[in-house]
Design a protein around this motif. Structure first.
Motif, PDB file in Angstrom:
ATOM      1  N   GLY A  68      43.078  40.653  32.141  1.00 54.75           N
ATOM      2  CA  GLY A  68      43.828  41.788  33.021  1.00 54.75           C
ATOM      3  C   GLY A  68      43.296  43.006  33.700  1.00 54.75           C
ATOM      4  N   ASP A  69      42.338  42.507  34.616  1.00 56.36           N
ATOM      5  CA  ASP A  69      42.024  44.420  34.903  1.00 56.36           C
ATOM      6  C   ASP A  69      41.612  43.001  36.670  1.00 56.36           C
ATOM      7  OD1 ASP A  69      42.591  46.050  32.929  1.00 56.36           O
ATOM      8  OD2 ASP A  69      40.356  45.951  32.334  1.00 56.36           O
ATOM      9  N   VAL A  70      41.652  44.017  37.149  1.00 56.77           N
ATOM     10  CA  VAL A  70      41.382  44.381  38.305  1.00 56.77           C
ATOM     11  C   VAL A  70      40.112  45.268  38.431  1.00 56.77           C
ATOM     12  CG1 VAL A  70      41.185  44.629  41.535  1.00 56.77           C
ATOM     13  CG2 VAL A  70      42.852  44.534  39.654  1.00 56.77           C
ATOM     14  N   ALA A  71      38.814  44.562  38.956  1.00 50.29           N
ATOM     15  CA  ALA A  71      37.455  45.567  39.000  1.00 50.29           C
ATOM     16  C   ALA A  71      36.680  45.721  40.260  1.00 50.29           C
ATOM     17  CB  ALA A  71      36.226  44.222  38.079  1.00 50.29           C
ATOM     18  N   ARG A  83      41.815  45.931  53.483  1.00 49.89           N
ATOM     19  CA  ARG A  83      41.367  43.864  53.602  1.00 49.89           C
ATOM     20  C   ARG A  83      41.547  43.015  52.170  1.00 49.89           C
ATOM     21  NH1 ARG A  83      36.779  45.882  56.742  1.00 49.89           N
ATOM     22  NH2 ARG A  83      35.861  45.536  55.981  1.00 49.89           N
ATOM     23  N   SER A  84      40.968  43.666  51.313  1.00 49.08           N
ATOM     24  CA  SER A  84      40.883  42.850  50.124  1.00 49.08           C
ATOM     25  C   SER A  84      42.295  42.339  49.353  1.00 49.08           C
ATOM     26  CB  SER A  84      40.760  43.634  49.007  1.00 49.08           C
ATOM     27  OG  SER A  84      40.811  42.798  47.970  1.00 49.08           O
ATOM     28  N   LYS A  89      47.258  42.225  46.550  1.00 53.07           N
ATOM     29  CA  LYS A  89      48.710  41.834  45.252  1.00 53.07           C
ATOM     30  C   LYS A  89      48.594  42.367  43.855  1.00 53.07           C
ATOM     31  CE  LYS A  89      49.629  37.076  43.690  1.00 53.07           C
ATOM     32  NZ  LYS A  89      49.161  35.527  43.912  1.00 53.07           N
ATOM     33  N   HIS A  90      46.918  42.211  43.823  1.00 59.28           N
ATOM     34  CA  HIS A  90      46.712  42.606  42.260  1.00 59.28           C
ATOM     35  C   HIS A  90      46.681  44.775  41.689  1.00 59.28           C
ATOM     36  CE1 HIS A  90      46.988  39.039  41.403  1.00 59.28           C
ATOM     37  NE2 HIS A  90      46.242  38.482  42.010  1.00 59.28           N
ATOM     38  N   ALA A  91      46.195  45.518  43.139  1.00 59.80           N
ATOM     39  CA  ALA A  91      46.753  47.091  42.624  1.00 59.80           C
ATOM     40  C   ALA A  91      46.766  47.574  43.728  1.00 59.80           C
ATOM     41  CB  ALA A  91      44.919  47.236  42.715  1.00 59.80           C
ATOM     42  N   ARG A 171      38.179  49.325  36.234  1.00 56.06           N
ATOM     43  CA  ARG A 171      39.028  48.973  36.127  1.00 56.06           C
ATOM     44  C   ARG A 171      40.294  48.912  36.537  1.00 56.06           C
ATOM     45  NH1 ARG A 171      36.178  44.740  31.342  1.00 56.06           N
ATOM     46  NH2 ARG A 171      34.406  43.970  33.019  1.00 56.06           N
ATOM     47  N   LEU A 172      40.898  47.897  36.907  1.00 57.00           N
ATOM     48  CA  LEU A 172      42.541  48.953  37.083  1.00 57.00           C
ATOM     49  C   LEU A 172      43.423  48.076  36.034  1.00 57.00           C
ATOM     50  CD1 LEU A 172      42.681  50.208  40.712  1.00 57.00           C
ATOM     51  CD2 LEU A 172      42.320  51.131  38.321  1.00 57.00           C
TER      52      LEU A 172
END
Length: 282
Positions: A68-71, A83-84, A89-91, A171-172
């Motif tokens: 459930g995190d963006v690392a 550029r990611s 999308k997720h952060a 992590r977010l």
């Protein structure tokens, strides 16, 4: 001006870097993007005995979903983060803030981990990290540990990272459809340090906001959560939230502006960001 003489070591792994830090103590400095360190070296505000280069350590420049995190690895460049697709999308709060960081040349070299670890109180990313309630992975001789964003910033340029430790990732929490984000800053020119700035997240329940997190930057010695204003905004009153800032913030005068002006700007920013949160802009 040129730096004072120093030794140089290229770390081959996180363990290697930690070992060098442990051996040299306060005499060692870590080099990531160098966008802050090189300036302080040239002005002789920093004069390390040893500079430890992290740029060849594999694996520190990754961006990935992890449960459930963006690392985000500590050596991810600002430009790479911009550029990611994963971050976009997720952060999305990070994606909102990145264009405000300095200029393209700085973003091409500066790193996410360097910004968080340096903890400049006027920088965008530490406030975003706090607004999102993220966590920092810190490596040391005893292994790795995680520190929550709320416990990470200790004082002016001071964090929970120990003298023989290094930040390896953050992590977010992954954005969900119910989450809302807001970001705004005020500076004299685009790319300058902000006179004041605000990063925010909240959970939308119908027309109401819950779990509001308001993280100000440029108005204190660290990024600051405005907890009284968070409560008032969750109760539905922007006006009361602005009033509540008096209990949350006490900006000092600095070379850019007076504390009174910064306090006024904090209220202006809160109204702008509250509109973003209510409108669902991410």
């Amino acid at each position: 001006m040129k730096p004072a003489p120093f030794a140089y070591a290229k770390a081959r792994s996180v363990e290697d870097a930690v070992k060098l830090l442990s051996e040299h103590g306060d005499g060692a400095k870590l080099l990531a993007g160098g966008q802050s360190l090189m300036a302080t070296l040239n002005m002789r505000l920093s004069h390390p005995d040893l500079l430890i280069d992290l740029n060849t350590i594999p694996g520190l420049d990754s961006i990935a979903l992890n449960g459930g995190d963006v690392a985000i690895g500590a050596m991810v460049r600002h430009a790479a983060a911009a550029r990611s697709d994963v971050i976009g999308k997720h952060a999305p709060l990070i994606a909102m803030a990145l264009p405000h960081i300095a200029h393209p040349a700085i973003r091409n070299r500066g790193t996410i981990g360097g910004s968080i670890a340096f903890a400049d109180p006027a920088a965008e990313l530490p406030a975003c990290f706090l607004a999102l309630g993220g966590a920092a992975e810190i490596a040391g001789k005893g292994g790795g540990r995680w520190v929550k964003a709320d416990d990470f910033f200790k004082g002016l340029y001071e964090t929970a990272i120990g003298p023989d430790e290094m930040l390896t990732a953050i992590r977010l929490p992954v954005a969900t459809p119910e989450m809302r984000y807001g970001f705004a800053e005020l500076s004299r020119r685009h790319g300058d340090y902000a006179l004041a700035g605000l990063a925010a997240s909240a959970h939308a329940e119908g027309s109401s906001l819950k779990n509001v997190r308001l993280a100000y930057f440029g108005v204190g010695l660290t990024p600051i959560r405005a907890k009284h204003a968070e409560t008032a905004l969750a109760e539905g009153s922007v006006d009361e939230a602005v009033k509540a800032l008096e209990a949350d913030l006490d900006p000092p005068d600095d070379i850019q502006e007076t504390g009174a002006v910064k306090m006024h700007l904090a209220g202006v920013l809160l109204r702008r960001v509250a509109a973003q949160l209510s409108g669902g802009h991410a």
